[in-house]
Design an enzyme around this catalytic site. Sequence first.
Site, mmCIF file in Angstrom:
data_model
loop_
_atom_site.group_PDB
_atom_site.id
_atom_site.type_symbol
_atom_site.label_atom_id
_atom_site.label_comp_id
_atom_site.label_asym_id
_atom_site.label_seq_id
_atom_site.Cartn_x
_atom_site.Cartn_y
_atom_site.Cartn_z
ATOM 1 N N GLY A 187 3.685 -0.754 0.500
ATOM 2 C CA GLY A 187 4.833 0.152 0.385
ATOM 3 C C GLY A 187 5.022 0.597 -1.050
ATOM 4 N N THR A 189 6.477 0.855 -4.985
ATOM 5 C CA THR A 189 6.567 -0.084 -6.107
ATOM 6 C C THR A 189 7.972 -0.695 -6.172
ATOM 7 O OG1 THR A 189 4.908 1.201 -7.259
ATOM 8 C CG2 THR A 189 6.233 -0.260 -8.623
ATOM 9 N N ALA A 190 9.005 0.134 -5.904
ATOM 10 C CA ALA A 190 10.385 -0.358 -5.998
ATOM 11 C C ALA A 190 10.627 -1.486 -4.993
ATOM 12 C CB ALA A 190 11.362 0.791 -5.743
ATOM 13 N N GLY A 192 8.307 -3.212 -3.494
ATOM 14 C CA GLY A 192 7.349 -4.271 -3.838
ATOM 15 C C GLY A 192 7.967 -5.284 -4.795
ATOM 16 N N GLU A 209 0.426 -4.050 -2.045
ATOM 17 C CA GLU A 209 -0.374 -2.823 -1.988
ATOM 18 C C GLU A 209 0.614 -1.684 -2.205
ATOM 19 O OE1 GLU A 209 -3.696 -2.443 -1.443
ATOM 20 O OE2 GLU A 209 -4.137 -4.567 -1.244
ATOM 21 N N CYS A 243 -1.507 7.087 0.121
ATOM 22 C CA CYS A 243 -1.272 6.369 -1.141
ATOM 23 C C CYS A 243 -2.333 6.696 -2.195
ATOM 24 C CB CYS A 243 -1.222 4.872 -0.894
ATOM 25 S SG CYS A 243 -2.696 4.256 -0.064
#
Length: 457
Positions: A187, A189-190, A192, A209, A243
Amino acid sequence: MNLNEVIQKQRDFAFSGKAKDLSFRRGALKKLKQILLENEQALYQAIHQDFKKSQFETYMTELSLIHHEINLNLKKLKRWSRPQRVWTNLANFPGRSFIMPQPYGHTLIIGAWNYPFQLTLVPLISAVAAGNNCILKPSELSSNASKILAQLINTHFDPAFLYVAEGGAEVTQELLSHKFDKIFFTGSTAIGKLVAKAAAEHLTPVTLELGGKSPCIVLADCDLKIAAQRIAWGKCLNAGQTCVAPDYVLVERSFYEAFLSELKAQMSKVVGPNPLQSESYLRIINARHFQRLEKLIDQDKVYAGGTTNAAENFIEPTILRDIKFSDEVMKEEIFGPILPVIPFDRLDEVIMEIKQRPHPLALYVFGKNEKRISRILQETSFGGGAVNDVLIHLSNSRLPFGGVGTSGMGAYHGEHGFKNFSHYKSILSRPSWFELPIKYAPYKGWKLKIIRLLLGS
Ligand code: NAD
C-alpha cells in the site's frame, strides 16, 4: 465467526504445526489453483465491476502471475524447505553447519486495490508454501474483488488455516492490534508507517511493499519509437494505477520535441482514438482518486489528452509538457494516467535530482550508451527497474520484487517470497568425541597465540 475467534483459531492452528507438513502445503496450493481455475469468469467479472478492467489485462497482470507462482512453488517447495549445508570454519572443526528454513507461523497479508488478486494471492502462495497460515485483508476500494476473494477462500478453506477479513481501515487497525508472527503489507508509504509502528509493538517482522515516484530517463541515443511505445503502454496499463508505472519522464533536451510527438502518437495507438469507449482502458478506482488526479492536470501544460468525465471516473491518458520539479504534479506519486515529461541538459543534474528525492520503487532508462546507463544504475538507489523497458522486471520471479527506503523494505516473488515468509535457523552440530582444551581457563600466553591462529587474525 467473529475476527477475534478467527485469530485465536489461527494461533492454535499455527501452534499445532499442521501447515508445516509438505503434503499439506502442496495440497493447499493445488486446491487454490483449482478454485481459481473453476471461478476464473467470476474473478474477471468482479474486477471489471470495480474499474472496468478487461479480461486480457486481468489475465496478463494478475492471474498469469498467480498461476506461475503456484506452479513454481509446487515444483520447488521441497527443495526450498530442505536444510542447506554450509562450510564449517576451522575453529568449529569437527562440526556440521546448516541453515533450516522455518515458517513464521501465523501471518497477516494486507493488500492494495490496484491489483487486488495478485497483490494478495502471490504473497499468500509464498506464505503457504513456506508452511504458514494466514489472514488476508484485501482493500475495500476494489470491493468486488475483495468479496470474491472472501467468498472463494472462506468457503473452501478452514478459517483456522486461511481466512479473508473484509473491510476498511478499521478492520486493518483491529487486526494490527493483535500479535502476528509476520506481517506483509502492500500500500501507500503513509499507511506503511502505521503498519510498521503497529508491528513494532509486538516486534513482528514486517515486509512493506510501498510506492513512490518512479522516474523514467530517456537518453537521446535510444530507439525513439520503442521507447515511446513501451512507456505509453506502461503508463496506460491499469490506467496508470500501477505502483511501478513510470511516474514521470526525463528526456534529453535535444530529443525532447521528437520524443513528445512520438509519445503522443504511441499513446493514442495504445488506447485507441476514443479511450472513453475503449473496452481495453480502465476507469479510476473511485471519485476521490478521480478528483485528486483531475486537479493535477494543469490545462496550460497539456500536450496530449486532458479530458475527463466525472460520471464515469474517466481520465484520458494525458501528457504534460515543460513540467518543473517544483510543480504540484511532481510532489506526490501520481498513480493515474498523467505523465509529466521534463527536459534535461546534463545527466549529472538528473542523477542529483533523483538522489535528493525519496528512493523510488522503480527506475527505467532508455538508451544505448552502456557507460551512461551503468552510471545511472549505480549512482541512484531504487527498488528495481528495467533498461529499455518498463514494468517487466516484476514478471521475472527470479528477481526479488520490493522497494528501498520510503518505497519499502523486504522483497518477494518466487524463492524470494518463500524466504520472506521463513525464518532461517542457523545450526552448528558438533560431535562429542573431540573438545578443544585451549578455550578453557587458565588463559596462558601460548593459548592466545593458537586462538589467534584459529580465529583468523
Ligand atoms: P493504502 O495504503 O491506502 O491501503 C492499503 C491497505 O491499507 C488497504 O487494505 C487499506 O484498507 C488499508 N488501510 C488504509 N488506510 C488505513 C489506515 N488508516 N489504517 C490501517 N489500514 C489502512 O494504499 P492503496 O490506495 O490501496 O494503494 C496505493 C498505494 O499502494 C500506492 O502508493 C502504490 O504505489 C502502492 N502500491 C505498492 C505496491 C508494491 O508492490 N510496492 C503495489 C501496489 C500498490
